[in-house]
Scaffold this active site. Structure first.
Site, PDB file in Angstrom:
ATOM      1  N   LYS A 111      45.393  12.875 -30.183  1.00  0.00           N
ATOM      2  CA  LYS A 111      46.665  13.240 -30.836  1.00  0.00           C
ATOM      3  C   LYS A 111      46.951  14.696 -30.478  1.00  0.00           C
ATOM      4  O   LYS A 111      46.415  15.619 -31.080  1.00  0.00           O
ATOM      5  CB  LYS A 111      46.510  13.070 -32.350  1.00  0.00           C
ATOM      6  CG  LYS A 111      47.792  12.748 -33.111  1.00  0.00           C
ATOM      7  CD  LYS A 111      48.921  13.720 -32.920  1.00  0.00           C
ATOM      8  CE  LYS A 111      48.826  14.922 -33.829  1.00  0.00           C
ATOM      9  NZ  LYS A 111      49.858  15.963 -33.519  1.00  0.00           N
ATOM     10  N   GLU A 161      37.465  24.195 -34.429  1.00  0.00           N
ATOM     11  CA  GLU A 161      37.683  25.497 -33.788  1.00  0.00           C
ATOM     12  C   GLU A 161      38.986  26.034 -34.351  1.00  0.00           C
ATOM     13  O   GLU A 161      40.052  25.477 -34.085  1.00  0.00           O
ATOM     14  CB  GLU A 161      37.793  25.340 -32.262  1.00  0.00           C
ATOM     15  CG  GLU A 161      36.505  24.969 -31.571  1.00  0.00           C
ATOM     16  CD  GLU A 161      35.423  26.031 -31.685  1.00  0.00           C
ATOM     17  OE1 GLU A 161      35.736  27.189 -32.016  1.00  0.00           O
ATOM     18  OE2 GLU A 161      34.258  25.682 -31.466  1.00  0.00           O
ATOM     19  N   CYS A 221      43.905  32.010 -29.635  1.00  0.00           N
ATOM     20  CA  CYS A 221      42.979  32.163 -30.767  1.00  0.00           C
ATOM     21  C   CYS A 221      42.110  33.395 -30.549  1.00  0.00           C
ATOM     22  O   CYS A 221      41.596  33.970 -31.493  1.00  0.00           O
ATOM     23  CB  CYS A 221      42.134  30.919 -30.908  1.00  0.00           C
ATOM     24  SG  CYS A 221      41.390  30.404 -29.376  1.00  0.00           S
ATOM     25  N   GLU A 261      45.822  36.124 -39.361  1.00  0.00           N
ATOM     26  CA  GLU A 261      46.185  35.778 -37.983  1.00  0.00           C
ATOM     27  C   GLU A 261      47.706  35.646 -37.875  1.00  0.00           C
ATOM     28  O   GLU A 261      48.305  34.845 -38.584  1.00  0.00           O
ATOM     29  CB  GLU A 261      45.522  34.455 -37.593  1.00  0.00           C
ATOM     30  CG  GLU A 261      45.734  34.102 -36.149  1.00  0.00           C
ATOM     31  CD  GLU A 261      45.094  32.782 -35.765  1.00  0.00           C
ATOM     32  OE1 GLU A 261      45.271  31.797 -36.504  1.00  0.00           O
ATOM     33  OE2 GLU A 261      44.420  32.735 -34.724  1.00  0.00           O
TER      34      GLU A 261
HETATM   35  P1  NAD Z   1      47.927  23.370 -36.319  1.00  0.00           P
HETATM   36  O1  NAD Z   1      46.732  23.415 -37.199  1.00  0.00           O
HETATM   37  O2  NAD Z   1      49.261  23.449 -36.945  1.00  0.00           O
HETATM   38  O3  NAD Z   1      47.928  22.005 -35.479  1.00  0.00           O
HETATM   39  C1  NAD Z   1      46.847  21.609 -34.695  1.00  0.00           C
HETATM   40  C2  NAD Z   1      46.874  20.105 -34.532  1.00  0.00           C
HETATM   41  O4  NAD Z   1      46.620  19.484 -35.790  1.00  0.00           O
HETATM   42  C3  NAD Z   1      48.220  19.539 -34.064  1.00  0.00           C
HETATM   43  O5  NAD Z   1      47.990  18.479 -33.170  1.00  0.00           O
HETATM   44  C4  NAD Z   1      48.832  19.023 -35.346  1.00  0.00           C
HETATM   45  O6  NAD Z   1      49.766  17.994 -35.175  1.00  0.00           O
HETATM   46  C5  NAD Z   1      47.611  18.508 -36.072  1.00  0.00           C
HETATM   47  N1  NAD Z   1      47.758  18.388 -37.518  1.00  0.00           N
HETATM   48  C6  NAD Z   1      48.581  19.091 -38.335  1.00  0.00           C
HETATM   49  N2  NAD Z   1      48.422  18.673 -39.620  1.00  0.00           N
HETATM   50  C7  NAD Z   1      47.473  17.716 -39.611  1.00  0.00           C
HETATM   51  C8  NAD Z   1      46.851  16.924 -40.614  1.00  0.00           C
HETATM   52  N3  NAD Z   1      47.202  17.034 -41.905  1.00  0.00           N
HETATM   53  N4  NAD Z   1      45.885  16.046 -40.251  1.00  0.00           N
HETATM   54  C9  NAD Z   1      45.519  15.934 -38.956  1.00  0.00           C
HETATM   55  N5  NAD Z   1      46.073  16.644 -37.955  1.00  0.00           N
HETATM   56  C10 NAD Z   1      47.036  17.536 -38.275  1.00  0.00           C
HETATM   57  O7  NAD Z   1      47.701  24.503 -35.227  1.00  0.00           O
HETATM   58  P2  NAD Z   1      48.664  24.946 -34.043  1.00  0.00           P
HETATM   59  O8  NAD Z   1      49.825  25.684 -34.640  1.00  0.00           O
HETATM   60  O9  NAD Z   1      48.944  23.802 -33.140  1.00  0.00           O
HETATM   61  O10 NAD Z   1      47.717  25.963 -33.249  1.00  0.00           O
HETATM   62  C11 NAD Z   1      47.581  27.295 -33.599  1.00  0.00           C
HETATM   63  C12 NAD Z   1      46.260  27.531 -34.300  1.00  0.00           C
HETATM   64  O11 NAD Z   1      45.190  27.028 -33.514  1.00  0.00           O
HETATM   65  C13 NAD Z   1      45.951  28.997 -34.500  1.00  0.00           C
HETATM   66  O12 NAD Z   1      45.438  29.213 -35.785  1.00  0.00           O
HETATM   67  C14 NAD Z   1      44.880  29.286 -33.448  1.00  0.00           C
HETATM   68  O13 NAD Z   1      44.037  30.359 -33.729  1.00  0.00           O
HETATM   69  C15 NAD Z   1      44.155  27.996 -33.416  1.00  0.00           C
HETATM   70  N6  NAD Z   1      43.412  27.845 -32.155  1.00  0.00           N
HETATM   71  C16 NAD Z   1      42.047  27.946 -32.189  1.00  0.00           C
HETATM   72  C17 NAD Z   1      41.303  27.852 -31.017  1.00  0.00           C
HETATM   73  C18 NAD Z   1      39.799  27.951 -31.051  1.00  0.00           C
HETATM   74  O14 NAD Z   1      39.164  27.426 -30.159  1.00  0.00           O
HETATM   75  N7  NAD Z   1      39.191  28.616 -32.019  1.00  0.00           N
HETATM   76  C19 NAD Z   1      41.962  27.625 -29.809  1.00  0.00           C
HETATM   77  C20 NAD Z   1      43.353  27.534 -29.803  1.00  0.00           C
HETATM   78  C21 NAD Z   1      44.061  27.629 -30.994  1.00  0.00           C
END
Ligand code: NAD
Length: 508
Positions: free
Chosen positions: A188, A263, A297, A398
């Site tokens: 997903k 992550e 991130c 963040e």
């Molecule tokens: P997000 O948490 O909004 O979404 C991530 C994924 O989760 C998406 O596919 C989204 O559709 C899904 N999602 C959202 N709600 C959900 C739920 N209730 N149940 C299951 N899945 C759900 O994050 P984003 O805005 O896409 O990405 C940005 C964030 O990701 C930042 O906080 C960044 O730091 C983090 N990030 C971390 C790393 C790492 O390796 N540590 C790498 C890249 C990004």
């Protein structure tokens, strides 16, 4: 839910319509609903129209992964590896197309998009090599004529849920090792980058992946992600995204005792000591803070600077950042693209207001770029705050945008204390010419990654990637951890003595 993706919008003639991929078949959402992915540099441009999946689609995708699992796990690991290597070759051939699609879909400049695809290619090569290792262990038994070993086994169907900021690289970090280990996958991707995900899944099938082994379900987190997390047939979840959603995934999946690898976010410091090579530190800070418009991130979102170089560092950074060319990432001279969507743009701007209210000094930027040629995209000016103290929200939370903060410190000890004084622990960096300080920083910085004389971004795929504290829950991706993440261990005892031998009792 983000605002780039407007529900149930009809496809325009220019925008291609995409499908889920379930059991090797293309399928619209059962409900027929769609959403569109837009170019953040020009939100009038629709990159594609995608199924807005719900629980019924997820149920079908998991069923396909369950059905495909017994056959896939029996394919020898070196043969699974060959397929991944083939996928990597196709990615190499299509690198430029994939990179252009990525820049159109999420905005990072073309050079960085090429790097994102390259990371996926590197991962294919690395993981394909694991197909002929996939090591277990042997160890002596305490009994005679008895053999002991540990082997690795797949979980079964696993869920891969990814963010938008590395739309090819992050899925490959997860999907390649998951498949190599013999798992089947329901993927997903983020709702902001479904076209990149679809292009990747297509390549996997072109490379010869059997039907049902990798299933793609596009849609929103609450509608498609949540039922995937809740599905009892999924035994392992690999999630990268925000801390807020990560906690929710951990709570829901944890109730069913699934293995959950998270992550999450970061608030990554660069420490600049008085003895640093200042030119190098400035170059690193600029790249670390404003690369990918700060939407990494591992972005260098805190610059902790010793007072002896503070004025020079600050003046020079402001000068260099103000010269950054912001624009559409497809244009050759552009150095910083848009941010991903309206929600992010508003969030970043909200933090500018918070910083000003908290008493930090806005040194640069702090505004939405909305006049031509920026008026159809989500552009934000490179933003720098000075006189930032550790208790401010802009130093703690963040922001995930092109905003960085400069925090003055007097000593190395204070720098480390400030660096460690946040809830996150992903990446960290120090610029110094003092080898003793460099090693002291390596030892004491609370982070999963430390760079010396380089910024907080720049991970290579053959080293483990991940963080401590609120950045995750103890897992590492890629590198030597990659296969470990996606396998269960089985301990095996083979008694060839022909008699009952009781451990701990018949030891003579
Ligand atoms: P997000 O948490 O909004 O979404 C991530 C994924 O989760 C998406 O596919 C989204 O559709 C899904 N999602 C959202 N709600 C959900 C739920 N209730 N149940 C299951 N899945 C759900 O994050 P984003 O805005 O896409 O990405 C940005 C964030 O990701 C930042 O906080 C960044 O730091 C983090 N990030 C971390 C790393 C790492 O390796 N540590 C790498 C890249 C990004």
């Amino acid at each position: 839910m983000t605002t780039t993706t407007e529900p149930a919008e009809p496809a325009t003639s220019a925008a291609p319509t995409y499908h889920n991929v379930i059991a090797g078949e293309r399928a619209p959402a059962v409900s027929g609903a769609t959403f569109s992915s837009r170019n953040p540099a020009n939100h009038e441009e629709i990159v594609g129209v995608f199924p807005r999946s719900g629980p019924a689609d997820v149920t079908r995708a998991v069923a396909a992964a369950v059905e495909a699992f017994p056959r896939w796990r029996r394919v020898p690991a070196p043969a699974r590896a060959d397929l991944i290597l083939r996928a990597g070759s196709i990615m190499q051939e299509r690198k430029e197309d994939l990179a252009r699609l990525m820049t159109r879909e999420m905005g990072k400049v073309l050079e960085e998009s090429r790097g994102d695809v390259q990371e996926g290619i590197d991962m294919a090569k690395y993981i394909a090599g694991e197909g002929r290792r996939f090591f277990g262990e042997t160890m002596p038994s305490e009994l005679r004529d008895k053999f002991a070993m540990v082997i690795r086994q797949p979980f079964g169907p696993v869920a891969i849920i990814t963010p938008w900021n590395f739309p090819i690289a992050i899925p490959t970090w997860k999907i390649f090792p998951a498949l190599l280990a013999g798992n089947t996958v329901v993927f997903k991707p983020a709702e902001d980058t479904p076209a990149c995900a679809a292009a990747f899944v297509e390549i996997m099938h072109e490379a010869g992946l059997p039907s049902g082994v990798l299933n793609l379900v596009t849609g929103f987190g609450e509608e498609a992600g949540e039922p995937l997390v809740e599905d009892e047939r999924i035994r392992m979840i690999s999630f990268t995204g925000s801390g807020e959603v990560g906690r929710e995934v951990a709570a829901r999946g944890g109730r069913q005792l699934k293995k959950i690898s998270l992550e999450l976010g970061g608030k990554n410091p660069i420490i600049v000591m008085d003895d640093a090579d200042l030119g190098l530190a400035l170059e690193g800070a600029l790249w670390g803070a404003f690369g990918t418009s700060g939407q990494r991130c591992t972005a260098s979102s805190r610059l902790i600077v010793q007072r002896g170089v503070l004025d020079e560092f600050t003046a020079e950074l402001v000068k260099r950042a103000s010269a950054l060319r912001v624009g559409n990432g497809l244009e050759a001279e552009v150095q910083m693209g848009p941010v991903v969507n309206q929600t992010q743009l508003e969030r970043i701007h909200r933090y500018t207001g918070i910083g000003i209210e908290e008493g930090a000094t806005l040194l640069l930027g702090g505004r939405v770029l909305d006049d031509a040629p920026y008026d159809r995209g989500y552009f934000y000016a490179p933003t720098i705050f000075g006189h930032v103290t550790a208790d401010m929200r802009i130093a703690q939370e963040e922001i995930f945008g092109p905003t960085t903060v400069i925090m003055p410190v007097a000593t190395f000890e204070e720098a480390v204390e400030v660096a460690n004084g946040v809830k996150y622990g992903l990446s960290s960096a120090i610029y110094t010419r003092d080898i003793n300080r460099a090693f002291a920083a390596i030892e004491t910085l609370e982070a999963g990654i430390t760079y010396v004389n380089a910024p907080t971004i720049g991970a290579e795929i053959h080293l483990p990637f991940g963080g401590i504290k609120a950045t995750g829950n103890g897992h590492r991706e890629a590198g030597t951890s990659a296969i470990r993440e996606f396998t269960e261990l089985k301990s095996v005892y083979i008694d060839y003595s022909g008699r009952l031998q009781r451990a701990q009792i018949d030891t003579e």
